[in-house]
Write a protein that holds these residues in place. Structure first.
Motif, PDB file in Angstrom:
ATOM      1  N   HIS A 109     105.381  81.824   8.865  1.00 14.35           N
ATOM      2  CA  HIS A 109     104.837  83.053   8.111  1.00 14.35           C
ATOM      3  C   HIS A 109     104.361  82.850   6.950  1.00 14.35           C
ATOM      4  N   VAL A 110     103.253  83.675   6.380  1.00 16.34           N
ATOM      5  CA  VAL A 110     103.163  83.504   4.947  1.00 16.34           C
ATOM      6  C   VAL A 110     103.076  85.056   4.421  1.00 16.34           C
ATOM      7  N   MET A 111     103.493  85.207   3.272  1.00 22.62           N
ATOM      8  CA  MET A 111     103.160  86.502   2.534  1.00 22.62           C
ATOM      9  C   MET A 111     102.058  86.226   1.524  1.00 22.62           C
ATOM     10  N   VAL A 112     101.205  87.131   1.496  1.00 21.08           N
ATOM     11  CA  VAL A 112      99.935  87.101   0.506  1.00 21.08           C
ATOM     12  C   VAL A 112     100.333  88.070  -0.407  1.00 21.08           C
ATOM     13  N   TRP A 113     100.205  87.733  -1.577  1.00 21.90           N
ATOM     14  CA  TRP A 113     100.648  88.566  -2.671  1.00 21.90           C
ATOM     15  C   TRP A 113      99.362  88.785  -3.502  1.00 21.90           C
ATOM     16  N   ALA A 114      99.439  90.224  -3.820  1.00 21.75           N
ATOM     17  CA  ALA A 114      98.270  90.761  -4.589  1.00 21.75           C
ATOM     18  C   ALA A 114      98.670  91.433  -5.973  1.00 21.75           C
ATOM     19  N   GLU A 115      97.720  92.101  -6.624  1.00 20.69           N
ATOM     20  CA  GLU A 115      98.258  92.680  -7.936  1.00 20.69           C
ATOM     21  C   GLU A 115      99.143  93.788  -7.824  1.00 20.69           C
ATOM     22  N   TYR A 116     100.124  94.151  -8.701  1.00 21.22           N
ATOM     23  CA  TYR A 116     100.854  95.249  -8.533  1.00 21.22           C
ATOM     24  C   TYR A 116     102.075  95.024  -7.696  1.00 21.22           C
ATOM     25  N   GLY A 117     102.365  93.494  -7.199  1.00 17.56           N
ATOM     26  CA  GLY A 117     103.242  93.285  -6.164  1.00 17.56           C
ATOM     27  C   GLY A 117     102.855  93.743  -4.724  1.00 17.56           C
ATOM     28  N   SER A 119     101.952  93.372  -1.074  1.00 14.40           N
ATOM     29  CA  SER A 119     102.052  92.131   0.049  1.00 14.40           C
ATOM     30  C   SER A 119     101.545  92.498   1.299  1.00 14.40           C
ATOM     31  N   SER A 120     101.051  91.565   2.064  1.00 13.07           N
ATOM     32  CA  SER A 120     101.064  91.588   3.437  1.00 13.07           C
ATOM     33  C   SER A 120     101.363  90.374   4.143  1.00 13.07           C
ATOM     34  N   ASN A 121     102.186  90.213   5.238  1.00 19.61           N
ATOM     35  CA  ASN A 121     102.663  89.130   5.849  1.00 19.61           C
ATOM     36  C   ASN A 121     101.830  88.822   6.948  1.00 19.61           C
ATOM     37  N   LEU A 122     101.455  87.446   7.419  1.00 21.40           N
ATOM     38  CA  LEU A 122     100.531  86.945   8.599  1.00 21.40           C
ATOM     39  C   LEU A 122     101.571  86.011   9.071  1.00 21.40           C
ATOM     40  N   ARG A 123     101.555  85.758  10.434  1.00 26.69           N
ATOM     41  CA  ARG A 123     101.668  84.646  11.290  1.00 26.69           C
ATOM     42  C   ARG A 123     100.945  83.392  10.543  1.00 26.69           C
ATOM     43  N   LEU A 124     101.750  82.336  10.515  1.00 25.77           N
ATOM     44  CA  LEU A 124     100.891  80.940   9.951  1.00 25.77           C
ATOM     45  C   LEU A 124      99.700  80.623  10.899  1.00 25.77           C
ATOM     46  N   SER A 125      99.695  81.062  12.089  1.00 24.44           N
ATOM     47  CA  SER A 125      98.644  80.834  13.057  1.00 24.44           C
ATOM     48  C   SER A 125      97.444  81.701  12.644  1.00 24.44           C
ATOM     49  N   ASP A 126      97.695  83.039  12.191  1.00 23.94           N
ATOM     50  CA  ASP A 126      96.671  83.895  11.874  1.00 23.94           C
ATOM     51  C   ASP A 126      95.989  83.394  10.393  1.00 23.94           C
ATOM     52  N   PHE A 127      96.946  82.968   9.457  1.00 26.74           N
ATOM     53  CA  PHE A 127      96.424  82.451   8.357  1.00 26.74           C
ATOM     54  C   PHE A 127      95.594  81.350   8.450  1.00 26.74           C
ATOM     55  N   ALA A 128      96.170  80.427   9.330  1.00 21.40           N
ATOM     56  CA  ALA A 128      95.464  79.203   9.405  1.00 21.40           C
ATOM     57  C   ALA A 128      94.153  79.345  10.325  1.00 21.40           C
ATOM     58  N   ALA A 129      93.792  80.431  10.805  1.00 22.80           N
ATOM     59  CA  ALA A 129      92.634  80.731  11.799  1.00 22.80           C
ATOM     60  C   ALA A 129      91.306  80.330  10.954  1.00 22.80           C
ATOM     61  N   GLU A 130      90.242  79.902  11.743  1.00 25.66           N
ATOM     62  CA  GLU A 130      89.066  79.215  11.346  1.00 25.66           C
ATOM     63  C   GLU A 130      88.188  80.123  10.514  1.00 25.66           C
ATOM     64  N   GLY A 169      98.101  85.066  -4.620  1.00 25.22           N
ATOM     65  CA  GLY A 169      98.848  83.915  -4.215  1.00 25.22           C
ATOM     66  C   GLY A 169      99.416  84.139  -2.796  1.00 25.22           C
ATOM     67  N   VAL A 170     100.035  82.825  -2.364  1.00 22.17           N
ATOM     68  CA  VAL A 170     100.568  82.783  -0.801  1.00 22.17           C
ATOM     69  C   VAL A 170     101.993  82.390  -1.054  1.00 22.17           C
ATOM     70  N   GLU A 171     102.869  83.030  -0.388  1.00 14.64           N
ATOM     71  CA  GLU A 171     104.152  82.276  -0.309  1.00 14.64           C
ATOM     72  C   GLU A 171     104.475  82.117   1.041  1.00 14.64           C
ATOM     73  N   TYR A 172     104.926  80.873   1.291  1.00 17.50           N
ATOM     74  CA  TYR A 172     105.056  80.051   2.660  1.00 17.50           C
ATOM     75  C   TYR A 172     106.482  80.412   2.879  1.00 17.50           C
ATOM     76  N   MET A 173     106.707  80.892   4.174  1.00 18.91           N
ATOM     77  CA  MET A 173     107.932  81.567   4.634  1.00 18.91           C
ATOM     78  C   MET A 173     108.504  80.967   5.859  1.00 18.91           C
ATOM     79  N   THR A 174     109.901  80.503   5.984  1.00 14.27           N
ATOM     80  CA  THR A 174     110.375  80.016   7.214  1.00 14.27           C
ATOM     81  C   THR A 174     110.808  80.923   7.967  1.00 14.27           C
ATOM     82  N   ALA A 175     110.844  82.241   7.971  1.00 17.33           N
ATOM     83  CA  ALA A 175     111.051  83.285   8.672  1.00 17.33           C
ATOM     84  C   ALA A 175     110.112  84.636   8.319  1.00 17.33           C
ATOM     85  N   ASP A 176     109.930  85.619   9.222  1.00 14.34           N
ATOM     86  CA  ASP A 176     108.936  86.511   9.069  1.00 14.34           C
ATOM     87  C   ASP A 176     109.600  87.740   8.073  1.00 14.34           C
TER      88      ASP A 176
END
Length: 210
Positions: A109-117, A119-130, A169-176
């Motif tokens: 999974h990834v956590m996408v970070w934005a201003e003011y802290g 965040s939104s989590n995504l499965r890696l497959s969703d983040f890597a989608a075309e 930014g983007v944080e790579y995560m090994t668990a959701d």
């Protein structure tokens, strides 16, 4: 269903809308909290967490905007039940970031970070989608501050809250791990074609325990 459909901007048929959605003319402004002030000298985009080499990578605004630019014709489905169809988004594909900073083999999974802290989590497959894109432009014009300038994430096959405005930014995560809205009752996956709006709809395996 759920993949971007090539059509003239604004052209739509009711059959193209996910369940419970209505066609929106124009683009309403929806977000939580104030619009941040852009300070280019302080802005940076970071990729960190479980990277393949263990290091983080940063781009300043000039460097980020120099990354390969692509366009995607895609829809935006807001959980508040409006859908905007056939917009042309321009920016940096998420796959470009993954190629520049490969994740470790066990990243799920990834956590996408934005201003003011925010965040939104995504499965890696969703983040890597075309069609997942760090958008800087819509219909050939720079995003306005209210719509996420300088960078917002667009994930066309998921509800729009999964694509935060003002990304930093983007944080790579090994668990959701749940993000801002996911901790506050929104569905952990957010597929509009399955009408996955709220956490009480989640099936086993669709998200961490609240």
């Amino acid at each position: 269903m759920g993949h971007p459909v090539e059509r003239e901007s604004g052209e739509a048929a009711a059959s193209e809308l996910p369940p419970g959605q209505r066609l929106q003319r124009g683009w309403p402004v929806t977000h939580y909290g104030p619009v941040p002030k852009f300070r280019p000298e302080r802005w940076e985009f970071r990729v960190f967490g479980a990277t393949a080499d263990g290091d983080k990578r940063c781009w300043n605004h000039e460097e980020f905007t120099a990354l390969p630019y692509a366009t995607v014709l895609a829809d935006l489905h807001c959980v508040t039940k409006f859908s905007m169809l056939g917009a042309e988004w321009g920016g940096v594909p998420a796959r470009t970031i993954l190629e520049a900073v490969p994740p470790a083999a066990d990243v799920t999974h990834v956590m996408v970070w934005a201003e003011y802290g925010f965040s939104s989590n995504l499965r890696l497959s969703d983040f890597a989608a075309e069609h997942t894109l760090f958008a800087t432009h819509k219909d050939g014009e720079l995003l306005t501050a209210e719509h996420g300038f300088p960078v917002r994430l667009v994930v066309p096959h998921l509800y729009a809250w999964k694509g935060p405005k003002w990304v930093r930014g983007v944080e790579y995560m090994t668990a959701d791990r749940r993000g801002f809205w996911e901790e506050r009752g929104y569905h952990n996956v957010g597929d509009p074609w399955k009408e996955q709006r709220y956490s009480y709809q989640e099936q086993p395996g669709e998200g961490p325990e609240l």
